[in-house]
Write an enzyme that holds these catalytic residues in place. Structure first.
Site, mmCIF file in Angstrom:
data_model
loop_
_atom_site.group_PDB
_atom_site.id
_atom_site.type_symbol
_atom_site.label_atom_id
_atom_site.label_comp_id
_atom_site.label_asym_id
_atom_site.label_seq_id
_atom_site.Cartn_x
_atom_site.Cartn_y
_atom_site.Cartn_z
ATOM 1 N N SER A 82 0.986 -1.282 -0.183
ATOM 2 C CA SER A 82 0.051 -0.111 0.011
ATOM 3 C C SER A 82 1.000 1.274 -0.008
ATOM 4 C CB SER A 82 -0.993 -0.018 1.286
ATOM 5 O OG SER A 82 -1.873 0.942 1.116
ATOM 6 N N ARG A 115 -11.910 6.442 10.141
ATOM 7 C CA ARG A 115 -11.393 4.859 10.409
ATOM 8 C C ARG A 115 -12.542 3.849 9.737
ATOM 9 N NH1 ARG A 115 -7.360 1.657 9.507
ATOM 10 N NH2 ARG A 115 -7.372 -0.084 10.428
ATOM 11 N N ASP A 170 -8.582 -6.216 -4.937
ATOM 12 C CA ASP A 170 -8.104 -4.892 -4.212
ATOM 13 C C ASP A 170 -8.694 -4.011 -5.238
ATOM 14 O OD1 ASP A 170 -7.057 -2.764 -3.492
ATOM 15 O OD2 ASP A 170 -4.876 -3.622 -3.203
ATOM 16 N N HIS A 198 -8.112 -4.993 -0.525
ATOM 17 C CA HIS A 198 -6.837 -4.460 -0.112
ATOM 18 C C HIS A 198 -5.949 -5.161 0.955
ATOM 19 C CE1 HIS A 198 -3.752 -1.254 -0.588
ATOM 20 N NE2 HIS A 198 -4.034 -1.032 0.447
ATOM 21 N N ASP A 199 -6.807 -5.462 2.172
ATOM 22 C CA ASP A 199 -6.164 -6.017 2.952
ATOM 23 C C ASP A 199 -5.415 -7.451 2.754
ATOM 24 O OD1 ASP A 199 -6.523 -4.194 4.997
ATOM 25 O OD2 ASP A 199 -8.199 -5.263 6.194
#
Length: 370
Positions: free
Chosen positions: A147, A217, A311, A344-345
């Protein structure tokens, strides 16, 4: 594997891209493994938005505080600390030990707060280069990150080509899309519009903009997970049935609030603003008429670029832009597109194919025996 937090102090002023100058600063870092006699086996790990220098292992008196990339780094792991000397460094502007809004401004003896200057990916890389000088390391066997950390790895390869032999750019992009900038701006507005923010001077008012941080968040977390993964994990599941209220009724609502509230308890609001701005500003092609191949023309490192199929924050198409630019510039690049459901994680999670690709790539590096 136990980790030990270390600090390096620098009195040489650091000129920043914004035009501001840091007269002095500290960098927090950790190291794992041993530096070999030829100092040729060092790997620098660059962290993403809310991570830190605590990459792997635990602290002796904090067994539950596990490094954020512990599945990747350690003895016998893909980044094998029996072979490599691994350095995790905390970026300037962070809230985890390096100089930033939560530390003391040496000019006035007060907390930096909102006065800490905006920093860029390039500023971080320049400060990391000084850390390597401090450690007596002239050349990295590899630099890697996912990232925002992948963006730093790309900047390292182009900014310090003589100091990097390999760069691993994972789940990254050559710049942020308009949509990604929009997500960051909404998150920043959530923080700045919180009455407890006080224009960044919340510490002086003995407040914390928890509500704004929580919402920021929550927004970010939505973008880190794929739609399929969110559906599989939560679907339209209810906690206790319909209550006909604005309290969290759906499981996904409860999960996002939990993640947001936990984050607001340890992360600094001024840091969040600065790190997301660094993301927005990153664009190595900006000074080359938008031509990424020209921007990467000076790269001499071998490159590994990895993306993940689901992602959508930094899609495979964005990684392929980096690959194409490197190929157009006649650079040595390997590309892997990993099938993964997590979004994405995925760069943080267990995936046998992903970990095998990294392991195989690093195993090919020669001359780095411990």
């Amino acid at each position: 594997m136990f980790a030990t937090q270390q600090f390096a102090h620098f009195d040489t002023p650091l000129a920043l891209a914004s035009g501001a100058v840091l007269p002095a600063y500290d960098l927090a870092f950790e190291t794992y493994g041993r530096l070999n006699e030829t100092r040729s086996n060092a790997i620098l790990i660059c962290h993403a938005l809310n991570a830190s220098h605590h990459v792997a292992g635990t602290y002796e008196h904090e067994p539950d505080n596990v490094g954020w990339w512990d599945n990747m780094v350690g003895p016998g792991k893909p980044v094998d600390t029996d072979r490599f000397f691994v350095i995790g460094v905390n970026n300037l502007g962070s809230c985890f030990g390096s100089s930033g809004p939560t530390t003391i401004n040496p000019a006035n003896g007060k907390r930096w707060g909102a006065d800490f200057p905006l920093v860029t990916v390039e500023d971080w890389v320049d400060s990391h280069a000084r850390l390597l000088d401090h450690l007596g390391i002239s050349t990295l066997a590899a630099v890697m990150g996912g990232s925002l950390g992948g963006m730093q790895a790309l900047a390292w390869a182009s900014r310090y080509p003589d100091r990097v032999k390999n760069a691993l750019v994972i789940a990254a992009a050559p710049n942020l899309s308009a949509q990604n900038i929009a997500f960051n701006e909404v998150a920043r507005q959530a923080i700045m519009s919180d009455p407890a923010f006080h224009a960044g001077a919340f510490a002086e008012h003995d407040t914390v903009p928890r509500d704004g941080l929580t919402v920021a968040r929550m927004i970010g977390h939505i973008t880190y997970i794929s739609d399929d993964q969110m559906e599989a994990k939560f679907g339209r599941g209810l906690r206790e049935g319909l209550k006909f209220s604005f309290a969290p009724e759906f499981q996904i609502e409860s999960y996002l609030r939990y993640q947001g509230e936990k984050f607001s308890g340890y992360y600094d609001a001024n840091t969040y603003l600065r790190v997301t701005k660094a993301l927005d500003y990153f664009d190595p092609a900006r000074n080359f008429g938008g031509d990424l191949a020209r921007a990467l023309a000076g790269v001499t490192a071998r490159m590994l670029v990895i993306s993940f199929t689901t992602d959508w924050r930094f899609s495979p198409a964005r990684s392929r832009e980096i690959v194409k630019a490197l190929l157009d510039a006649d650079k040595d690049v390997t590309y892997a597109e990993i099938e993964a459901p997590h979004g994405h994680d995925a760069f943080l999670l267990e995936n046998p194919q992903y970990l095998a690709v990294v392991r195989h790539y690093l195993n090919q590096i020669e001359g780095v025996e411990a």
